[in-house]
Motif scaffolding. Structure first.
Motif, PDB file in Angstrom:
ATOM      1  N   LEU A 183     -24.195  37.963   0.116  1.00 39.91           N
ATOM      2  CA  LEU A 183     -24.763  37.154  -0.951  1.00 39.91           C
ATOM      3  C   LEU A 183     -24.103  37.589  -2.249  1.00 39.91           C
ATOM      4  N   LYS A 184     -23.282  36.718  -2.806  1.00 36.23           N
ATOM      5  CA  LYS A 184     -22.506  37.048  -4.004  1.00 36.23           C
ATOM      6  C   LYS A 184     -23.119  36.369  -5.218  1.00 36.23           C
ATOM      7  N   SER A 185     -23.495  37.171  -6.208  1.00 38.04           N
ATOM      8  CA  SER A 185     -24.208  36.647  -7.374  1.00 38.04           C
ATOM      9  C   SER A 185     -23.331  35.727  -8.211  1.00 38.04           C
ATOM     10  N   ILE A 186     -23.996  34.700  -8.734  1.00 37.30           N
ATOM     11  CA  ILE A 186     -23.353  33.733  -9.620  1.00 37.30           C
ATOM     12  C   ILE A 186     -24.232  33.601 -10.857  1.00 37.30           C
ATOM     13  N   THR A 187     -23.649  33.855 -12.006  1.00 36.43           N
ATOM     14  CA  THR A 187     -24.351  33.743 -13.281  1.00 36.43           C
ATOM     15  C   THR A 187     -23.619  32.717 -14.144  1.00 36.43           C
ATOM     16  N   PRO A 188     -24.225  32.279 -15.254  1.00 40.71           N
ATOM     17  CA  PRO A 188     -23.484  31.399 -16.156  1.00 40.71           C
ATOM     18  C   PRO A 188     -22.138  31.992 -16.586  1.00 40.71           C
ATOM     19  N   ALA A 189     -22.108  33.292 -16.880  1.00 43.02           N
ATOM     20  CA  ALA A 189     -20.852  33.932 -17.287  1.00 43.02           C
ATOM     21  C   ALA A 189     -19.809  33.852 -16.176  1.00 43.02           C
ATOM     22  N   PHE A 190     -20.243  34.028 -14.941  1.00 35.77           N
ATOM     23  CA  PHE A 190     -19.337  33.946 -13.797  1.00 35.77           C
ATOM     24  C   PHE A 190     -18.747  32.536 -13.668  1.00 35.77           C
ATOM     25  N   ILE A 191     -19.595  31.527 -13.811  1.00 32.85           N
ATOM     26  CA  ILE A 191     -19.130  30.135 -13.724  1.00 32.85           C
ATOM     27  C   ILE A 191     -18.130  29.844 -14.839  1.00 32.85           C
ATOM     28  N   HIS A 192     -18.434  30.280 -16.068  1.00 33.92           N
ATOM     29  CA  HIS A 192     -17.498  30.072 -17.178  1.00 33.92           C
ATOM     30  C   HIS A 192     -16.163  30.766 -16.902  1.00 33.92           C
ATOM     31  N   GLU A 193     -16.229  32.004 -16.414  1.00 37.66           N
ATOM     32  CA  GLU A 193     -14.997  32.744 -16.118  1.00 37.66           C
ATOM     33  C   GLU A 193     -14.172  32.009 -15.064  1.00 37.66           C
ATOM     34  N   ALA A 194     -14.833  31.504 -14.024  1.00 38.37           N
ATOM     35  CA  ALA A 194     -14.114  30.789 -12.963  1.00 38.37           C
ATOM     36  C   ALA A 194     -13.416  29.554 -13.520  1.00 38.37           C
ATOM     37  N   PHE A 195     -14.114  28.749 -14.294  1.00 39.63           N
ATOM     38  CA  PHE A 195     -13.517  27.522 -14.815  1.00 39.63           C
ATOM     39  C   PHE A 195     -12.483  27.788 -15.907  1.00 39.63           C
ATOM     40  N   ASN A 196     -12.568  28.937 -16.548  1.00 37.94           N
ATOM     41  CA  ASN A 196     -11.582  29.282 -17.571  1.00 37.94           C
ATOM     42  C   ASN A 196     -10.325  29.927 -17.000  1.00 37.94           C
ATOM     43  N   THR A 197     -10.398  30.490 -15.793  1.00 39.00           N
ATOM     44  CA  THR A 197      -9.263  31.265 -15.283  1.00 39.00           C
ATOM     45  C   THR A 197      -8.716  30.803 -13.931  1.00 39.00           C
ATOM     46  N   LYS A 198      -9.442  29.952 -13.218  1.00 36.77           N
ATOM     47  CA  LYS A 198      -9.031  29.566 -11.865  1.00 36.77           C
ATOM     48  C   LYS A 198      -8.684  28.077 -11.795  1.00 36.77           C
ATOM     49  N   SER A 199      -7.879  27.735 -10.817  1.00 35.77           N
ATOM     50  CA  SER A 199      -7.544  26.326 -10.599  1.00 35.77           C
ATOM     51  C   SER A 199      -8.693  25.639  -9.881  1.00 35.77           C
ATOM     52  N   LYS A 200      -8.680  24.315  -9.915  1.00 39.01           N
ATOM     53  CA  LYS A 200      -9.695  23.539  -9.218  1.00 39.01           C
ATOM     54  C   LYS A 200      -9.729  23.918  -7.738  1.00 39.01           C
ATOM     55  N   GLU A 201      -8.584  24.032  -7.115  1.00 39.12           N
ATOM     56  CA  GLU A 201      -8.506  24.386  -5.696  1.00 39.12           C
ATOM     57  C   GLU A 201      -9.101  25.771  -5.434  1.00 39.12           C
ATOM     58  N   GLU A 202      -8.795  26.737  -6.295  1.00 40.26           N
ATOM     59  CA  GLU A 202      -9.342  28.085  -6.129  1.00 40.26           C
ATOM     60  C   GLU A 202     -10.868  28.078  -6.250  1.00 40.26           C
ATOM     61  N   ILE A 203     -11.389  27.300  -7.192  1.00 39.91           N
ATOM     62  CA  ILE A 203     -12.842  27.214  -7.386  1.00 39.91           C
ATOM     63  C   ILE A 203     -13.503  26.572  -6.172  1.00 39.91           C
ATOM     64  N   ILE A 204     -12.944  25.470  -5.704  1.00 39.41           N
ATOM     65  CA  ILE A 204     -13.492  24.778  -4.534  1.00 39.41           C
ATOM     66  C   ILE A 204     -13.476  25.697  -3.320  1.00 39.41           C
ATOM     67  N   ASN A 205     -12.402  26.418  -3.115  1.00 43.18           N
ATOM     68  CA  ASN A 205     -12.316  27.336  -1.976  1.00 43.18           C
ATOM     69  C   ASN A 205     -13.292  28.496  -2.095  1.00 43.18           C
ATOM     70  N   TYR A 206     -13.427  29.056  -3.297  1.00 41.58           N
ATOM     71  CA  TYR A 206     -14.325  30.184  -3.478  1.00 41.58           C
ATOM     72  C   TYR A 206     -15.778  29.796  -3.199  1.00 41.58           C
ATOM     73  N   PHE A 207     -16.212  28.692  -3.803  1.00 40.73           N
ATOM     74  CA  PHE A 207     -17.603  28.274  -3.693  1.00 40.73           C
ATOM     75  C   PHE A 207     -17.898  27.458  -2.434  1.00 40.73           C
ATOM     76  N   GLY A 208     -16.873  26.917  -1.802  1.00 42.96           N
ATOM     77  CA  GLY A 208     -17.094  26.059  -0.647  1.00 42.96           C
ATOM     78  C   GLY A 208     -17.603  24.687  -1.038  1.00 42.96           C
ATOM     79  N   PHE A 209     -17.274  24.254  -2.245  1.00 42.28           N
ATOM     80  CA  PHE A 209     -17.734  22.972  -2.768  1.00 42.28           C
ATOM     81  C   PHE A 209     -17.033  21.800  -2.112  1.00 42.28           C
ATOM     82  N   ASN A 210     -17.719  20.658  -2.128  1.00 48.55           N
ATOM     83  CA  ASN A 210     -17.039  19.384  -1.969  1.00 48.55           C
ATOM     84  C   ASN A 210     -16.753  18.899  -3.397  1.00 48.55           C
TER      85      ASN A 210
END
Length: 185
Positions: free
Chosen positions: A14-41
């Motif tokens: 279980l990996k914690s996700i906070t607002p700061a974590f989400i901001h960091e992901a969208f500021n530093t990662k590509s769309k593909e990296e974010i989708i893969n990390y979170f398992g999003f559609n």
């Protein structure tokens, strides 16, 4: 990414996700990296992108949730945690989701929710956890009752689903109730 808490159960990380974590992901990662990390559609990606762009917290309300990762496959299978978290009043609303029907009805959410409630009541110092569910959602009802949640009532026309206002059944679990249940197990 920084400052991430990881909890472990028998089958899940279980990996914690906070607002700061989400901001960091969208500021530093590509769309593909974010989708893969979170398992999003695509819809999940767009939802979290809006959270990043439009905000997800105020001075008194925030969120704190966990990405559920299957230890065997190292793939995200869902999320569970707290939104509408009001630290000042030591309360939050729980939410949970399994992404794929193939992973439902296997006990993953029971396993995750047990660990996340413990984290909420101990580390986050919650006193009250609320859950709002649709009356016909029998799987959620069983999950909440297994954890000791008690029905408080109905919130009339509380959620909009497919353009229609629907009622929510409100359940809650207080810290002292959770502690009592833990002792009985």
């Amino acid at each position: 990414m920084s400052n991430q808490v990881t909890l472990s159960t028998s089958r899940l990380l279980l990996k914690s996700i906070t607002p700061a974590f989400i901001h960091e992901a969208f500021n530093t990662k590509s769309k593909e990296e974010i989708i893969n990390y979170f398992g999003f559609n695509e819809a999940g990606y767009e939802h979290h992108k809006l959270m990043h762009e439009k905000g997800m917290e105020t001075h008194s309300v925030s969120l704190y949730f966990f990405l559920l990762v299957d230890k065997e496959t190292n793939k995200p299978i869902g999320e569970c945690g707290f939104h509408t978290w009001t630290a000042k009043h030591n309360r939050a609303e729980i939410f949970y989701n399994i992404h794929n029907n193939a992973n439902k009805q296997k006990g993953y959410m029971t396993e995750a929710l047990t660990a996340i409630l413990e984290y909420g009541f101990t580390a986050l110092k919650l006193h009250r956890v609320e859950a709002l569910i649709a009356a016909e959602n029998e799987a959620s009802l069983r999950l909440l009752l297994r954890q000791g949640f008690i029905k408080e009532g109905i919130m009339r026309e509380d959620y909009v689903v497919d353009g229609k206002n629907e009622d929510s059944e409100c359940y809650s679990l207080l810290k002292w109730e959770w502690e009592r249940i833990k002792k009985e197990i």
